[in-house]
Design an enzyme around this catalytic site. Structure first.
Site, PDB file in Angstrom:
ATOM      1  N   HIS A  12       0.820  -1.220   0.000  1.00  0.00           N
ATOM      2  CA  HIS A  12       0.000   0.000   0.000  1.00  0.00           C
ATOM      3  C   HIS A  12       0.849   1.264   0.000  1.00  0.00           C
ATOM      4  O   HIS A  12       0.483   2.261   0.613  1.00  0.00           O
ATOM      5  CB  HIS A  12      -0.967   0.022   1.194  1.00  0.00           C
ATOM      6  CG  HIS A  12      -2.134  -0.905   0.993  1.00  0.00           C
ATOM      7  ND1 HIS A  12      -3.256  -0.548   0.297  1.00  0.00           N
ATOM      8  CD2 HIS A  12      -2.319  -2.196   1.361  1.00  0.00           C
ATOM      9  CE1 HIS A  12      -4.100  -1.570   0.268  1.00  0.00           C
ATOM     10  NE2 HIS A  12      -3.545  -2.593   0.898  1.00  0.00           N
ATOM     11  N   GLY A  28      -9.212 -12.883  -7.398  1.00  0.00           N
ATOM     12  CA  GLY A  28      -9.537 -12.260  -6.113  1.00  0.00           C
ATOM     13  C   GLY A  28      -8.721 -12.839  -4.973  1.00  0.00           C
ATOM     14  O   GLY A  28      -9.066 -12.671  -3.816  1.00  0.00           O
ATOM     15  N   ASP A  32       1.171  -3.824  -9.534  1.00  0.00           N
ATOM     16  CA  ASP A  32       0.775  -5.102 -10.127  1.00  0.00           C
ATOM     17  C   ASP A  32       1.095  -5.159 -11.619  1.00  0.00           C
ATOM     18  O   ASP A  32       1.576  -6.173 -12.131  1.00  0.00           O
ATOM     19  CB  ASP A  32      -0.729  -5.326  -9.932  1.00  0.00           C
ATOM     20  CG  ASP A  32      -1.144  -5.210  -8.476  1.00  0.00           C
ATOM     21  OD1 ASP A  32      -0.270  -5.248  -7.612  1.00  0.00           O
ATOM     22  OD2 ASP A  32      -2.356  -5.073  -8.222  1.00  0.00           O
TER      23      ASP A  32
HETATM   24  P1  ATP Z   1      -5.495  -8.553  -5.887  1.00  0.00           P
HETATM   25  O1  ATP Z   1      -5.875  -7.348  -6.703  1.00  0.00           O
HETATM   26  O2  ATP Z   1      -5.924  -8.466  -4.459  1.00  0.00           O
HETATM   27  O3  ATP Z   1      -4.074  -8.929  -6.042  1.00  0.00           O
HETATM   28  P2  ATP Z   1      -6.989 -10.017  -7.888  1.00  0.00           P
HETATM   29  O4  ATP Z   1      -6.392  -9.096  -8.891  1.00  0.00           O
HETATM   30  O5  ATP Z   1      -6.967 -11.464  -8.232  1.00  0.00           O
HETATM   31  O6  ATP Z   1      -6.324  -9.850  -6.458  1.00  0.00           O
HETATM   32  P3  ATP Z   1      -9.338  -8.440  -8.323  1.00  0.00           P
HETATM   33  O7  ATP Z   1      -8.506  -7.220  -8.497  1.00  0.00           O
HETATM   34  O8  ATP Z   1     -10.611  -8.338  -7.579  1.00  0.00           O
HETATM   35  O9  ATP Z   1      -8.500  -9.597  -7.627  1.00  0.00           O
HETATM   36  O10 ATP Z   1      -9.634  -9.037  -9.783  1.00  0.00           O
HETATM   37  C1  ATP Z   1     -10.369 -10.226  -9.973  1.00  0.00           C
HETATM   38  C2  ATP Z   1     -11.197 -10.099 -11.238  1.00  0.00           C
HETATM   39  O11 ATP Z   1     -10.358 -10.278 -12.409  1.00  0.00           O
HETATM   40  C3  ATP Z   1     -12.239 -11.198 -11.376  1.00  0.00           C
HETATM   41  O12 ATP Z   1     -13.435 -10.839 -10.692  1.00  0.00           O
HETATM   42  C4  ATP Z   1     -12.452 -11.262 -12.882  1.00  0.00           C
HETATM   43  O13 ATP Z   1     -13.346 -10.255 -13.301  1.00  0.00           O
HETATM   44  C5  ATP Z   1     -11.073 -10.953 -13.435  1.00  0.00           C
HETATM   45  N1  ATP Z   1     -10.374 -12.222 -13.717  1.00  0.00           N
HETATM   46  C6  ATP Z   1      -9.358 -12.767 -13.033  1.00  0.00           C
HETATM   47  N2  ATP Z   1      -8.972 -13.960 -13.556  1.00  0.00           N
HETATM   48  C7  ATP Z   1      -9.780 -14.182 -14.596  1.00  0.00           C
HETATM   49  C8  ATP Z   1      -9.906 -15.240 -15.545  1.00  0.00           C
HETATM   50  N3  ATP Z   1      -9.128 -16.310 -15.504  1.00  0.00           N
HETATM   51  N4  ATP Z   1     -10.860 -15.128 -16.479  1.00  0.00           N
HETATM   52  C9  ATP Z   1     -11.660 -14.048 -16.503  1.00  0.00           C
HETATM   53  N5  ATP Z   1     -11.589 -13.017 -15.661  1.00  0.00           N
HETATM   54  C10 ATP Z   1     -10.668 -13.072 -14.708  1.00  0.00           C
HETATM   55  C1  GLA Z   2      -3.495  -4.027  -4.830  1.00  0.00           C
HETATM   56  C2  GLA Z   2      -3.271  -2.885  -5.811  1.00  0.00           C
HETATM   57  C3  GLA Z   2      -1.802  -2.463  -5.854  1.00  0.00           C
HETATM   58  C4  GLA Z   2      -1.237  -2.217  -4.447  1.00  0.00           C
HETATM   59  C5  GLA Z   2      -1.591  -3.379  -3.521  1.00  0.00           C
HETATM   60  C6  GLA Z   2      -1.204  -3.088  -2.093  1.00  0.00           C
HETATM   61  O1  GLA Z   2      -2.889  -5.187  -5.292  1.00  0.00           O
HETATM   62  O2  GLA Z   2      -3.711  -3.246  -7.094  1.00  0.00           O
HETATM   63  O3  GLA Z   2      -1.651  -1.324  -6.669  1.00  0.00           O
HETATM   64  O4  GLA Z   2      -1.687  -0.993  -3.946  1.00  0.00           O
HETATM   65  O5  GLA Z   2      -2.977  -3.686  -3.555  1.00  0.00           O
HETATM   66  O6  GLA Z   2       0.170  -2.948  -1.960  1.00  0.00           O
HETATM   67 MG    MG Z   3      -6.373  -6.934  -8.632  1.00  0.00          MG
END
Ligand code: ATP
Ligand code: GLA
Ligand code: MG
Length: 523
Positions: free
Chosen positions: A56, A160, A210
């Site tokens: 963060h 997620g 990310d």
């Molecule tokens: P974080 O951001 O905490 O690291 P994350 O990126 O996995 O975790 P989110 O930012 O909420 O979580 O994104 C998840 C969303 O990305 C899902 O709800 C979906 O819409 C999309 N997504 C992720 N993987 C897939 C996939 N394999 N196919 C289609 N959509 C996907």
């Molecule tokens: C998520 C966000 C990033 C970063 C982290 C926390 O993954 O997408 O940009 O802020 O949370 O470090």
């Molecule tokens: Mg994400």
């Protein structure tokens, strides 16, 4: 640096993953053929990430230290011939029950509409496409509208789960759109920059870690990402040691839906650190808080540099040594302690008085684009976390650049020093930034008691994933402890398959690439 075009999967994955990945890629190609009755032209690929340290603080424009993982998003793409009128995008997922097939048109204006209030997986493709369209427009005066595409998506980053499946998806999408529109040499930095801003269209006001970690890395390295004075990334090879660094990732299986919780979690934190920058600048009489790449236009880093330049007479704070920068951060921790005393947080009224700005104006400027819900804003705790976390990243980076340990004792000392920083991060996230949860705390406690040197949440937190620095010979005992004391307790029916997904020993992976199929039916 350009996004590479891979010729074989061994350029992309660690040796022990190539065989299973070959099966997966070939199955994606045959599914594409079944659905569309033709072969894809190319596959664009972008990985998830695990953040080693620096949580963060990316949206405060401080350096962070993530690495890419093996799990990734693949988009198999066939490009439509150019047509007049709207072009069509057809999107199919290898998991159609979870991610339903969708088509949409790109209108003649070229601008696709994204509705952030709907939790649609295709929004992530649209956001990558919008970013690529912007970039193409800035390069080609006559570019208006992307060509149409048929796409089959296959993602192995848990969605997620804190390993940034979203950025992997957006980066793979932007890359696919660039490639489909005839760009063979995609600049990594440009790709990251458009992916950062375009991912915000889905409703989370995120930073740039990310997307950087998805695009920049070369295999075997951690990534030191800087956002100031401009986006840049340094690949840092892990030191060669007798007992190598092993990062173990463990899922809490607490769903952290950032979209739903954004107004009281993620987006609220972005508002709090932005208000902290404004308030500190006001109290410490910094006249010109410069507009910058922070998601709300100003940042704690912007305040930091302006303070030392304006008040302490440093000519250009971007050129001071890392040691001096650390001292500055330490002194800012002291300033927060002194000038932001309210443990209970600050009300809108109090903030408006300090800033000399009406509550309405403050809300309009900082709380409207991404709505938030809060009575009080905990500027003290959030700013403390940010400045101290920025110090920990610098220290971790120093350790990675130090002479590799030679003896067993030096090895242990090195791992302990790295781990201690990770443990401090967890404490700061729990106590000051309040983005941990009891399950993540528990996973960390259990791991430490079974031999982990450093354990912490990774990514946004409030659920999701944790990362642990574990000596190689302790990985199995940490695993067993989690299985017995966490997974089997909380999920008595958990399958072997699910347990395999839950705990992953990850090697630093490589960043985005394109793979041209050239009419081949398999690779
Ligand atoms: P974080 O951001 O905490 O690291 P994350 O990126 O996995 O975790 P989110 O930012 O909420 O979580 O994104 C998840 C969303 O990305 C899902 O709800 C979906 O819409 C999309 N997504 C992720 N993987 C897939 C996939 N394999 N196919 C289609 N959509 C996907
Ligand atoms: C998520 C966000 C990033 C970063 C982290 C926390 O993954 O997408 O940009 O802020 O949370 O470090
Ligand atoms: Mg994400």
């Amino acid at each position: 640096m350009e996004v590479p075009t891979a010729k074989s999967l061994s350029e992309i994955y660690p040796e022990d993953a190539v065989e299973s990945q070959t099966r997966r890629w070939n199955s994606l190609i045959s599914k594409f053929r079944e659905d569309y009755g033709k072969l894809p032209d190319f596959i664009s690929r972008s990985p998830g990430r695990v953040n080693i340290i620096g949580e963060h603080i990316d949206y405060c424009l401080y350096e962070v230290l993530p690495m890419a993982i093996t799990a990734d998003v693949l988009l198999a793409v066939s490009v439509h011939p150019e047509e007049s009128g709207p072009s069509t995008v057809r999107l199919v997922n290898v998991h159609p029950q979870k991610f339903e097939s969708k088509n949409f048109d790109i209108p003649d204006t070229g601008d696709v509409h994204i509705d952030p209030s709907t939790l649609e997986w295709t929004n992530y493709f649209k956001s990558g496409l919008s970013g690529a369209t912007e970039l193409l427009r800035s390069k080609r005066k006559d570019f208006k509208q992307s060509v149409g595409m048929d796409i089959q998506a296959d993602g192995t980053v848990p969605s997620g789960g804190g390993l940034s499946s979203s950025a992997a998806f957006v980066c793979a999408s932007a890359l696919a759109a660039m490639k489909a529109n005839g760009v063979d040499k995609v600049d990594k930095k440009e790709l990251v920059e458009v992916a950062i801003t375009s991912e915000r269209a889905v409703g989370v006001n995120s930073g740039g870690m990310d997307q950087s970690a998805s695009v920049f890395p070369v295999q075997g390295s951690a990534l030191y990402v800087s956002f100031v004075p401009e986006l840049s990334a340094e690949n840092i090879a892990f030191p060669q040691m007798k007992s190598p660094l092993v990062f173990v990732i463990a899922q809490s299986f607490v769903a952290a839906d950032k979209h739903v919780t954004a107004p009281v979690c993620y987006n609220l934190r972005v508002v709090e650190v932005t208000l902290a920058a404004l308030v500190l600048a006001k109290i410490l009489r910094v006249k010109s808080l410069p507009p910058d790449a922070g998601p709300l236009g100003v940042s704690l880093r912007g305040f930091h540099d302006a303070y030392f330049q304006e008040i302490e007479g440093i000519k250009n704070n971007h050129t001071v040594s890392k040691a001096e920068f650390q001292d500055q951060l330490q002194s800012l921790v002291g300033k927060v302690d002194q000038y932001l005393p309210q443990e209970e947080g600050y009300t809108r009224q109090q903030l408006s008085e300090i800033l000399g700005m009406s509550v309405e104006e403050m809300e309009k400027k900082y709380m409207t684009k991404f709505p938030i819900r809060a009575e009080r804003f905990k500027l003290r705790q959030r700013a403390m976390h940010v400045f101290s976390e920025a110090i920990r990243v610098l220290r971790f980076n120093e350790l990675l650049h130090s002479d590799p340990p030679k003896t067993d004792a030096e090895n242990t000392e090195f791992l302990k020093a790295c781990g201690a920083l990770m443990n401090e991060t967890q404490e700061s996230c729990r106590e000051l930034f309040e983005n941990s949860c009891p399950e993540l705390d528990e996973l960390c406690e259990l791991a430490r008691s079974a031999g982990s040197y450093g354990s912490r949440l990774t990514g946004a937190g409030w659920g999701g994933c944790s990362v642990h620095l574990v000596p190689e010979d302790k990985v199995e005992s940490v695993r067993q402890k989690w299985i017995e004391r966490y997974y089997k307790q909380k999920f008595p029916d958990i399958t072997e398959e699910r347990l395999k997904e839950a705990i992953v020993v990850s090697k630093p992976g490589s960043g985005s690439c394109v793979f041209e199929l050239g009419g081949r039916e398999s690779i």
